[in-house]
Enzyme design. Structure first.
Site, PDB file in Angstrom:
ATOM      1  N   HIS A  17       0.848  -1.208   0.000  1.00  0.00           N
ATOM      2  CA  HIS A  17       0.000   0.000   0.000  1.00  0.00           C
ATOM      3  C   HIS A  17       0.883   1.258   0.000  1.00  0.00           C
ATOM      4  O   HIS A  17       0.598   2.223  -0.717  1.00  0.00           O
ATOM      5  CB  HIS A  17      -0.869   0.047   1.264  1.00  0.00           C
ATOM      6  CG  HIS A  17      -1.901  -1.030   1.360  1.00  0.00           C
ATOM      7  ND1 HIS A  17      -2.061  -1.817   2.481  1.00  0.00           N
ATOM      8  CD2 HIS A  17      -2.847  -1.459   0.485  1.00  0.00           C
ATOM      9  CE1 HIS A  17      -3.058  -2.668   2.290  1.00  0.00           C
ATOM     10  NE2 HIS A  17      -3.543  -2.481   1.082  1.00  0.00           N
ATOM     11  N   SER A 128      -2.502  -7.768   2.860  1.00  0.00           N
ATOM     12  CA  SER A 128      -2.901  -7.677   4.275  1.00  0.00           C
ATOM     13  C   SER A 128      -3.283  -9.049   4.809  1.00  0.00           C
ATOM     14  O   SER A 128      -3.023  -9.374   5.974  1.00  0.00           O
ATOM     15  CB  SER A 128      -4.089  -6.717   4.430  1.00  0.00           C
ATOM     16  OG  SER A 128      -3.724  -5.419   4.058  1.00  0.00           O
TER      17      SER A 128
END
Ligand code: PNS
Length: 161
Positions: A17, A128
């Site tokens: 990210h 994630s």
């Protein structure tokens, strides 16, 4: 001034990210990181903690702002007055899903466009989901997440979940 929305669950924010955020911050005037508050699917970290970790990770980037949202992305984009959004693309497996979402958001958002940004080399494997799994099993996640996230997950009480 070109502003861009970067939406996600960020449970937690990863170096993948951060790669997208940094590259967007270099080419757009403002990056609004939009953190989904999903009450139906609470996830691992509390929503406020996800926001805190994003803000700490992005503290050195003056044109990045993190906001919470629930409901439709298209509505958030309208409220923020933003017409462009960015999604990270790790590989072909992400593509069909992102393409479908881009079409829907363009319809719902009356022209809200999506740009797909390929991961930088060496970042394609980071997600994630994998970070949560490795952290839960007490593995080393320091190559996958910002330092503040590694610290937060090291002291996280997984048995509470
Ligand atoms: O990090 P994630 O979990 O892949 O992010 C998913 C996200 C937040 C981008 C997606 O769940 C989303 O867009 N949620 C908002 C609901 C919405 O607008 N749906 C219609 C567009 S497909």
């Amino acid at each position: 001034m070109t502003r861009v929305l970067y939406p996600g669950s960020f449970d937690p924010i990863t170096l993948g990210h951060m790669d997208v955020i940094r590259r967007c911050a270099a080419v757009f005037d403002e990056v609004v990181v939009a953190v989904l508050r999903n009450t139906a699917k609470p996830g691992l970290l509390q929503h406020a903690e996800r926001l805190r970790l994003i803000r700490e990770s992005c503290a050195g980037l003056g044109n990045v702002r993190a906001v919470a949202f629930s409901g439709l992305l298209a509505d958030l984009a309208a409220r923020e007055g933003i017409h462009l959004m960015v999604k990270g693309l790790r590989g072909v497996l992400d593509f069909e899903n992102e393409k479908a979402q881009a079409h829907i958001n363009r319809t719902l958002g009356k022209g809200l466009e999506t740009v797909l940004m390929p991961s930088s080399a060496g970042m394609e494997h980071i997600s994630s989901t994998l970070v949560r799994e490795v952290a839960m099993l007490k593995g080393d996640i320091s190559d996958l997440v910002p330092q503040c996230v590694a610290d937060a997950l090291r002291s996280f009480h997984f048995e509470q979940r």
